[in-house]
Design an enzyme around this catalytic site. Sequence first.
Site, short mmCIF file in Angstrom:
data_model
loop_
_atom_site.label_atom_id
_atom_site.label_comp_id
_atom_site.label_asym_id
_atom_site.label_seq_id
_atom_site.Cartn_x
_atom_site.Cartn_y
_atom_site.Cartn_z
N LYS A 34 -14.37 -82.02 19.33
CA LYS A 34 -14.73 -81.57 20.68
C LYS A 34 -13.54 -80.98 21.44
CE LYS A 34 -14.21 -86.10 22.95
NZ LYS A 34 -13.09 -85.77 23.84
N THR A 35 -12.34 -81.56 21.23
CA THR A 35 -11.16 -81.02 21.91
C THR A 35 -10.86 -79.61 21.41
OG1 THR A 35 -10.27 -83.26 22.13
CG2 THR A 35 -8.74 -81.42 22.46
N ASP A 218 -14.85 -83.37 30.22
CA ASP A 218 -14.79 -84.10 28.95
C ASP A 218 -15.29 -85.53 29.16
OD1 ASP A 218 -14.25 -84.60 26.30
OD2 ASP A 218 -12.10 -84.84 26.56
N GLU A 219 -15.78 -86.14 28.09
CA GLU A 219 -16.25 -87.54 28.12
C GLU A 219 -17.23 -87.76 29.28
OE1 GLU A 219 -15.68 -89.28 25.64
OE2 GLU A 219 -13.63 -89.04 24.89
N GLN A 249 -21.25 -93.23 22.65
CA GLN A 249 -19.91 -93.77 22.88
C GLN A 249 -19.70 -94.19 24.33
OE1 GLN A 249 -16.55 -91.98 20.51
NE2 GLN A 249 -17.98 -90.29 20.23
N ARG A 583 -13.93 -95.18 13.98
CA ARG A 583 -12.47 -95.00 14.03
C ARG A 583 -11.91 -94.83 12.61
NH1 ARG A 583 -12.59 -92.88 18.01
NH2 ARG A 583 -14.82 -93.14 17.73
#
Length: 636
Positions: A34-35, A218-219, A249, A583
């Site tokens: 996504k970044t 973002d987020e 998330q 993770r």
Amino acid sequence: MNNPHLSLLNKEQQEAVLATEGPLLVVAGAGTGKTKMLTHRILHLISQGVSPSSLLAITFTNKAAEEMRERILPFLGQDDLSPLLVTFHALGLRILREEHKTLSVNRYFNILDTQDKVSLIKQAMDYHSIDPKEWEPKKISGVISRAKSDGIKVSEYMAENNPLRVITKMVWERYEYLKKQEESFDFDDLLLETFLLLSQNPEILKKYQQRWRYIHVDEYQDTNTIQYKIVKLLAQAHNNICVVGDSDQNIYSWRGADMSNILHFEKDFPGAKVIILEKNYRSSKIILQAAHDVISKNVERIEKKLETDNPEGDKIVVFEAFSSQEEADFVARTTNKLIQDGVAPGDIAVLFRTNFQSRILEEFFLSYSIPYTVVGIKFFERKEVKDILSYLKFSLNAQSLSDLKRIINEPKRGIGKVSIARIFAGQSEQLTAKAKESYEGFLSLVNEITLFSKEHLLSETLKFIIQKSGLEKKFLKEGEDGQERLDNLKELVSYATKYDDQENSFEAFFEETALFSGENESKEKGEESLVRLMTIHASKGLEFSYVFITGLEQGLFPSTRDEVKTSYEEEEERRLCYVAITRAKKQLYLSFARTRMIYGQERINEPSEFLKDISEEFLEHADSQDGEEITHYLEW
């Protein structure tokens, strides 16, 4: 300028980059780049002639903003303007400083940190003669903070007949007066005051709407009410808003994060385009399948399933331990073997649901001489643990002035700094009547502890201190944060039971805890040289080749700390497990203990429901004797 790297993006990432006009929701699963997508979207807009100064990207951490900045700046000319890449709080600060005249404050107004805020809260409580021993200042501070995050002003706060709300209303009003007197804002004000400024001043709002014609967030699943309202105000003129997030998330509801913001995006912004990033670049196929097995049980989510071109990978190792000691030994022993086989310690992470679990893991990591760090505060460095140890040490050694200084007013008992100075100077006869009564009560408590310790076991003595000191009562009033601190003290009691049958148990206990802290300090190195032990919440946004998820027991993870959990809270526990699993890149280890000592008592556990969710074909079970993989399976 053009953006020559679009060819490096997958189809969905390219689609998100090119969808520049109108509202856009990008549902970006864990490890889906996504970044990278956001970075190229901003670069693409600039390549199409959009001025960088018209671009705003809002993140949740300075680290995320800096990462985007580092990726974007090399593609801009030396004299080019830069897009604004900031956190929500930094954005609010920028706007408030710029509009300081409208607010009638100095441009360089003070920003209160947490300690400063609590200090003013205490002053406000003192003004109303509210006893801080009965009403914890940090608790009141937290209630005020949550209300501001929900967009509520003090004038709108309803006290009703709830004693805590009545007290909070009184303190909050005085607190606002004190802040105004010294022209200060707290961190929550940076958002609330920004929203009020924009919503009440159309011309000011219009100025910022014209300045930032393309907005990125973002987020987005972690936005709270006030952040959502600010974004909606800024975006409503041009409607060019791109939000990126993942409902799976959302793990910060306890901080005010409102998942409905991402679930209702299409309703809030009619005609919104939705693009789902499902191609994962991080994990093996088996790890992703396990994550899907867990998260697919949730109802409140945006449907997606992560896919990857990565290899299928090794099966997930499950270890059933008889006790928490055996579990910790397995984790430390397996970690040690990985390092011996050439894995960098920094590529390994050990995750747990709650902080108290780190204590026994630290013990075994030290016994195997494994270099590690606890992300956050190490167990024996936690304030509440040090406080209880100081109570015990001072009760056995009245000459220990450092321990006396630590505990004489912890929890608060009305012995201020002037009184403490007099006591230390041997002038206790000069204390005020109130301070003298409190000090005598403290000495009486210490004497009780001394007498109790002579007739009881170490673990029983620690339990006695926790209860009689008032710390247990204090923490029970402090909600989630207080419960976590109390859990740490309960773990200290459990740890102490191993000394109960020893001769000179108190001396052995103090010796080992002192050595424990000293040895821990000596192992501080660079991050890449250390295995990281951390809560799952702290691991969000990170990735590791090898990940251990420990304590997968019903009641611990998922946590059933509250007797009655809502369906939302139950689903958040499942989202937390999803975050933990994703993770891992190469290898995932899942472990649980059939028995675990809680507050000095052995508790028999059932395996976590999350273990049952994962298809058996993706699992293999480690033998409790030597840690090697074997073919038999557990009966759930």
